[in-house]
Design a protein around this motif. Structure first.
Motif, mmCIF file in Angstrom:
data_model
loop_
_atom_site.group_PDB
_atom_site.id
_atom_site.type_symbol
_atom_site.label_atom_id
_atom_site.label_comp_id
_atom_site.label_asym_id
_atom_site.label_seq_id
_atom_site.Cartn_x
_atom_site.Cartn_y
_atom_site.Cartn_z
ATOM 1 N N ARG A 3 -1.261 13.207 -0.921
ATOM 2 C CA ARG A 3 -0.464 12.896 0.274
ATOM 3 C C ARG A 3 -1.072 11.685 0.997
ATOM 4 N NH1 ARG A 3 4.439 14.802 1.418
ATOM 5 N NH2 ARG A 3 3.831 16.927 0.895
ATOM 6 N N CYS A 4 -0.223 10.742 1.390
ATOM 7 C CA CYS A 4 -0.679 9.534 2.096
ATOM 8 C C CYS A 4 -0.568 9.771 3.605
ATOM 9 C CB CYS A 4 0.209 8.365 1.682
ATOM 10 S SG CYS A 4 -0.173 6.801 2.480
ATOM 11 N N ARG A 5 -1.292 8.976 4.389
ATOM 12 C CA ARG A 5 -1.194 9.132 5.849
ATOM 13 C C ARG A 5 0.201 8.780 6.356
ATOM 14 N NH1 ARG A 5 -1.875 3.881 7.446
ATOM 15 N NH2 ARG A 5 -2.833 2.638 5.824
ATOM 16 N N CYS A 6 1.032 8.105 5.521
ATOM 17 C CA CYS A 6 2.404 7.790 5.937
ATOM 18 C C CYS A 6 3.333 8.990 5.736
ATOM 19 C CB CYS A 6 2.929 6.581 5.176
ATOM 20 S SG CYS A 6 3.392 6.936 3.481
ATOM 21 N N GLY A 7 2.822 10.047 5.061
ATOM 22 C CA GLY A 7 3.638 11.243 4.867
ATOM 23 C C GLY A 7 4.141 11.404 3.440
ATOM 24 N N GLY A 67 1.426 9.907 -3.238
ATOM 25 C CA GLY A 67 1.098 8.974 -4.312
ATOM 26 C C GLY A 67 1.253 7.495 -3.999
ATOM 27 N N CYS A 68 1.161 7.131 -2.710
ATOM 28 C CA CYS A 68 1.192 5.703 -2.363
ATOM 29 C C CYS A 68 -0.045 5.029 -2.962
ATOM 30 C CB CYS A 68 1.133 5.513 -0.852
ATOM 31 S SG CYS A 68 2.573 6.105 0.018
ATOM 32 N N LEU A 69 0.072 3.743 -3.234
ATOM 33 C CA LEU A 69 -1.046 2.976 -3.801
ATOM 34 C C LEU A 69 -2.322 3.137 -2.958
ATOM 35 C CD1 LEU A 69 -2.114 0.976 -5.885
ATOM 36 C CD2 LEU A 69 -1.103 -0.885 -4.567
ATOM 37 N N GLY A 94 0.807 -1.222 0.000
ATOM 38 C CA GLY A 94 0.000 0.000 0.000
ATOM 39 C C GLY A 94 0.835 1.266 0.000
ATOM 40 N N HIS A 95 2.092 1.164 0.455
ATOM 41 C CA HIS A 95 2.946 2.355 0.514
ATOM 42 C C HIS A 95 4.044 2.326 -0.549
ATOM 43 C CE1 HIS A 95 0.683 3.727 3.857
ATOM 44 N NE2 HIS A 95 0.769 2.512 4.356
ATOM 45 N N THR A 96 3.834 1.527 -1.589
ATOM 46 C CA THR A 96 4.703 1.658 -2.753
ATOM 47 C C THR A 96 4.091 2.783 -3.588
ATOM 48 O OG1 THR A 96 3.449 -0.050 -3.906
ATOM 49 C CG2 THR A 96 5.453 -0.752 -2.822
HETATM 50 ZN ZN LIG Z 1 1.896 5.765 2.211
#
Ligand SMILES: [Zn+2]
Length: 377
Positions: free
Chosen positions: A256-260, A263-265, A246-248
């Protein structure tokens, strides 16, 4: 000369488990068939089946039809003799199942969760589900409880290190907590695991990945995870976070993803996002949204297939249930972005257990131990 030590007790256990596994995978077999399948001699098979019959782990299933002579007796696993509980903590709900020795789901319970659910509420939900399932069986029949959730576990301390979709549980020593809670009633064997990995095990033991040694399980849920099985062994990675599909990144200029990162999947294809997007939309628009998400998933999956060259991809999780449109879009992207030799070698399969995959995977953590060797008493 030192005598050769031969552990007959251990050999007997191994052979007993081999017979149980054969009967787990087949409806019923005669002693002659068991002799042929195990390669053991007839007398040993007779003795071992005698022991298993005495323990009621196997039972007679009538007689084979035969054209003449004595008809061989058929034996089958007494699958309802023992029960296992599996609990899957999804960010939206807790699903609990009680299964028999063949992984058949006998009971199912669901407890709703909300985005704002606090730790106390989640834990009380887990305990409620567990109690109601325990009440469906007896203490002597219960083998144990498996608990799974999306996140990273410190395997030594058995603590939840990180759970992006369930942060309320971070830091808790969940295995000890559950064991301690059940100890008040009776000691219960508890196993914990990340849910994507457990789903992969469920498919390996009871679903579409039976007999497949190298595959990747793709979990399309609120988060997007994957589990890598190489030579039938789960791959964890050095800091236990292997499989963060999911974070590739699939779009470096994406949201922006919640991981920071950007464009994460997960930002374009998590089930929560897709189900939110399609709610209230017409059929045509809905199919377009699913196809777009599927295409992005296909891009992410192509990277994975290019790196690992697996023989099978088993696609499960909530979003996998939307069906053909999604799978076609995944394939379209894979055709474009996967190295041809890997694309031609990989088979994409929909998981067998759909929404129940997490809970069944949780139960598999216990069942797997039983059928790998641990004695069933
Ligand atoms: Zn992410």
């Amino acid at each position: 000369m030192r005598p050769i030590i031969c552990d007959h007790g251990l050999m007997r256990r191994i052979n007993r488990v081999r017979i149980l596994n054969l009967l787990r995978l087949q409806d019923s077999l005669s002693r002659i068939e068991l002799t042929r399948e195990t390669g053991l001699d007839g007398k040993t098979v007779t003795n071992l089946t005698h022991e298993l019959l005495a323990k009621r782990l196997i039972i007679s299933d009538g007689y084979e039809t035969s054209s003449g002579g004595r008809r061989p007796e058929l034996l089958r696993l007494n699958s309802n003799l023992k029960h296992t509980i599996g609990i899957y903590l999804d960010p939206n709900k807790i699903i609990g199942v009680m299964v028999d020795l063949k992984g058949n789901i006998l009971k199912e319970k669901v407890f709703p969760l909300f985005k704002i659910s606090k730790r106390k509420y989640i834990l009380s939900g887990i305990k409620k589900i567990a109690q109601s399932l325990i009440a469906c069986t007896t203490r002597s029949r219960l083998l144990g409880l498996g608990f799974v959730f999306p996140g990273i576990i410190d395997r030594d301390k058995e603590t939840i290190i990180q759970s992006s979709n369930l942060p309320a549980l971070e830091g808790i020593r969940i295995k000890e907590y559950l064991k301690e809670y059940f100890r008040k009633h009776f000691p219960l064997s508890v196993e914990i695991e990340d849910s994507s990995r457990a789903m992969a095990l469920g498919e390996k033991w009871f679903g579409r990945a039976q007999g497949i040694d190298n595959f990747v399980f793709i979990d399309l849920g609120v988060g997007i995870g994957c589990a890598i099985l190489s030579r039938s062994q789960l791959h964890y990675g050095v800091s236990l976070s292997a499989g963060e599909l999911g974070h590739t990144v699939v779009d470096i200029n994406g949201p922006r993803c919640r991981c920071g990162h950007k464009g994460c999947l997960e930002t374009v294809a998590s089930s929560r996002k897709i189900l939110e997007k399609i709610s209230g939309k017409g059929r045509k628009e809905e199919q377009k949204i699913i196809a777009d998400a599927g295409y992005y998933i296909g891009v992410g999956v192509s990277n994975l297939v290019n790196l690992l060259n697996p023989s099978h991809l088993i696609i499960g999780g909530e979003l996998s249930l939307v069906g053909e449109t999604l799978f076609k879009a995944i394939d379209r992207a894979m055709k474009k972005y996967t190295v041809p030799s890997s694309y031609n070698a990989v088979q994409v399969i929909q998981a067998a257990f759909g929404e129940k995959g997490g809970a069944l995977g949780a139960a598999t953590l216990i069942l797997k131990k039983v059928f790998e060797l641990k004695e069933l008493e």
